[in-house]
Scaffold this active site. Structure first.
Site, PDB file in Angstrom:
ATOM      1  N   ARG A 136       0.821  -1.214   0.000  1.00  0.00           N
ATOM      2  CA  ARG A 136       0.000   0.000   0.000  1.00  0.00           C
ATOM      3  C   ARG A 136       0.853   1.261   0.000  1.00  0.00           C
ATOM      4  NH1 ARG A 136      -5.459  -1.884   2.351  1.00  0.00           N
ATOM      5  NH2 ARG A 136      -6.166   0.243   2.374  1.00  0.00           N
ATOM      6  N   TYR A 139       0.726   4.274  -2.540  1.00  0.00           N
ATOM      7  CA  TYR A 139      -0.352   5.241  -2.343  1.00  0.00           C
ATOM      8  C   TYR A 139      -0.114   6.061  -1.075  1.00  0.00           C
ATOM      9  CZ  TYR A 139      -5.170   7.005  -2.127  1.00  0.00           C
ATOM     10  OH  TYR A 139      -6.292   7.815  -2.092  1.00  0.00           O
ATOM     11  N   GLU A 141       2.625   6.477   0.942  1.00  0.00           N
ATOM     12  CA  GLU A 141       3.815   7.329   0.976  1.00  0.00           C
ATOM     13  C   GLU A 141       3.768   8.375  -0.135  1.00  0.00           C
ATOM     14  OE1 GLU A 141       5.415   7.360   3.535  1.00  0.00           O
ATOM     15  OE2 GLU A 141       6.184   5.431   4.211  1.00  0.00           O
ATOM     16  N   ASN A 168     -12.928   7.004   3.698  1.00  0.00           N
ATOM     17  CA  ASN A 168     -13.719   6.183   2.763  1.00  0.00           C
ATOM     18  C   ASN A 168     -14.997   6.893   2.325  1.00  0.00           C
ATOM     19  OD1 ASN A 168     -12.006   4.377   4.522  1.00  0.00           O
ATOM     20  ND2 ASN A 168     -12.680   2.903   2.980  1.00  0.00           N
ATOM     21  N   GLN A 270      -8.585  -0.594  11.843  1.00  0.00           N
ATOM     22  CA  GLN A 270      -9.669   0.305  12.252  1.00  0.00           C
ATOM     23  C   GLN A 270      -9.458   1.681  11.618  1.00  0.00           C
ATOM     24  OE1 GLN A 270      -9.367   0.728  16.526  1.00  0.00           O
ATOM     25  NE2 GLN A 270      -7.240   1.409  16.427  1.00  0.00           N
TER      26      GLN A 270
HETATM   27  N1  UDP Z   1     -13.048  -5.555   1.969  1.00  0.00           N
HETATM   28  C1  UDP Z   1     -13.837  -6.696   2.114  1.00  0.00           C
HETATM   29  N2  UDP Z   1     -14.403  -7.229   1.006  1.00  0.00           N
HETATM   30  C2  UDP Z   1     -14.255  -6.726  -0.234  1.00  0.00           C
HETATM   31  C3  UDP Z   1     -13.460  -5.549  -0.392  1.00  0.00           C
HETATM   32  C4  UDP Z   1     -12.874  -4.995   0.736  1.00  0.00           C
HETATM   33  O1  UDP Z   1     -14.017  -7.213   3.219  1.00  0.00           O
HETATM   34  O2  UDP Z   1     -14.815  -7.282  -1.201  1.00  0.00           O
HETATM   35  C5  UDP Z   1     -12.469  -4.943   3.171  1.00  0.00           C
HETATM   36  C6  UDP Z   1     -10.980  -4.590   3.067  1.00  0.00           C
HETATM   37  O3  UDP Z   1     -10.178  -5.687   3.435  1.00  0.00           O
HETATM   38  C7  UDP Z   1     -10.888  -3.442   4.041  1.00  0.00           C
HETATM   39  C8  UDP Z   1     -12.253  -2.757   3.938  1.00  0.00           C
HETATM   40  O4  UDP Z   1     -13.127  -3.707   3.360  1.00  0.00           O
HETATM   41  O5  UDP Z   1     -10.704  -3.908   5.353  1.00  0.00           O
HETATM   42  C9  UDP Z   1     -12.234  -1.501   3.086  1.00  0.00           C
HETATM   43  O6  UDP Z   1     -11.614  -1.801   1.877  1.00  0.00           O
HETATM   44  P1  UDP Z   1     -11.588  -0.791   0.647  1.00  0.00           P
HETATM   45  O7  UDP Z   1     -10.770  -1.436  -0.422  1.00  0.00           O
HETATM   46  O8  UDP Z   1     -12.972  -0.371   0.300  1.00  0.00           O
HETATM   47  O9  UDP Z   1     -10.881   0.525   1.200  1.00  0.00           O
HETATM   48  P2  UDP Z   1      -9.603   0.805   2.130  1.00  0.00           P
HETATM   49  O10 UDP Z   1      -8.985  -0.498   2.565  1.00  0.00           O
HETATM   50  O11 UDP Z   1      -8.705   1.599   1.261  1.00  0.00           O
HETATM   51  O12 UDP Z   1     -10.185   1.551   3.263  1.00  0.00           O
END
Ligand code: UDP
Length: 308
Positions: A136, A139, A141, A168, A270
């Protein structure tokens, strides 16, 4: 606006046009689509330019919203070197442009600058817990370096910079295949498939409806010279991914099941914004309840033809 054809960018273009602005939408369509701004092309105050901001740009503008960058883990990890370049070289180019024409410039940074946070909820004084060499990092860094550049341009040239950290965000025009949890769950539920929950699903996120976010961006751009941020923009309504899955299945109906899949590397456990600074500085807070926003988003995925 860079990234103007993206999910958030297209809503911001629309809103600025509604307010009477002239909008130059700059996008390379790496993770966005012409479909998002197709309805704006006939507006005489809207101009579309296909351009990659890792190359210099010479135009005359009063304000720059620098939104360009793939933002979903699937897209930003597909070409990680380009992701870092977009944040770093792209910001240098846009800051150079802002300096030359005397424009205000806003950076859409991200809650990812906090990494896997050890402070909860996250306020802007927290420096973060980011892996510098993980999947990750391109993105995280990249955005952290973009923030550094914005603040160095401020210190060196006293430029009118604005930095917001976006948490989000969801709503109509999310890409169905960008892998984000809200779009994944909605698409899966609508197509009668199981909902893919990564890990045990206890990790949390806080979801903000796109219209609320756009309002925050506009208010930030309108602030006085002294206001630089960083300011968190997001909805503090925190929930686990299991809870989100339940909300989506309740909304779509059909009694979908959950299927657990492996947790991606460095997935934050979290995340919840402390928005005190946004409330006090911008008089802003999110208004759209998750159930209302999710219902609008489901309706869009169902009716827009995006799922074929
Ligand atoms: N996630 C999930 N199922 C999915 C896609 C994402 O459980 O089909 C989880 C992912 O592991 C993370 C959270 O949802 O813990 C948010 O993921 P997302 O990719 O939407 O955004 P970010 O991780 O950048 O907050």
């Amino acid at each position: 606006m860079t990234g103007g054809a993206g999910f958030i960018g297209s809503h911001l273009c629309e809103r600025l046009l509604d307010e009477g602005a002239e909008v130059l939408c700059v996008d390379n369509f790496y993770s966005s689509t012409r479909r998002n701004i197709h309805h704006l092309l006939s507006n005489p105050r809207f101009e579309l330019m296909r351009h990659d901001i890792t190359f210099p740009l010479y135009v005359e503008v009063d304000e720059i919203y620098n939104l360009a960058c793939p933002a979903s883990p699937v897209f930003y990890q597909r070409d990680p070197v380009q992701t870092t370049k977009t944040s770093v070289i792209g910001s240098i180019n846009m800051l150079g442009l802002a300096k030359r024409v005397g424009a205000k410039i806003l950076l859409s940074s991200t809650s990812e600058v906090y990494g896997d946070p050890t402070v909860h909820p996250q306020d802007e004084s927290y420096w973060g817990n980011v892996n510098p060499i993980g999947v990750r990092s391109c993105y995280d860094e990249g955005k952290r370096c973009a923030e550094t550049l914005f603040f160095d341009y401020r210190r060196q040239h006293d430029m009118p910079i604005k930095v917001v950290r976006i948490f989000n965000t969801y709503g109509p025009r999310m890409q169905p295949d960008d892998g984000r949890v809200v779009s994944n769950f909605i698409v899966q539920a609508l197509q009668g498939r199981d909902l893919t929950v990564y890990g045990d699903g206890t990790q949390t996120r806080s979801f903000c409806y796109v219209d609320d976010l756009v309002e925050g961006l506009i208010r930030m751009m309108a602030t006085e010279h002294e206001v630089t941020g960083p300011i968190n923009l997001g909805n503090p309504n925190e929930m686990s991914m299991l809870e989100l899955a339940t909300r989506v299945t309740d909304l779509v109906g059909g009694g979908r099941k959950v299927r657990h899949e492996p947790l991606p590397a460095d997935d934050p456990k979290q995340r919840q914004p402390d928005i005190t600074r946004a409330v006090e500085t911008l008089g802003w807070e999110p208004k759209v309840h998750l159930d209302v926003g999710l219902a609008r988003t489901v309706e869009w995925f169902r009716d827009s033809g995006v799922l074929g």
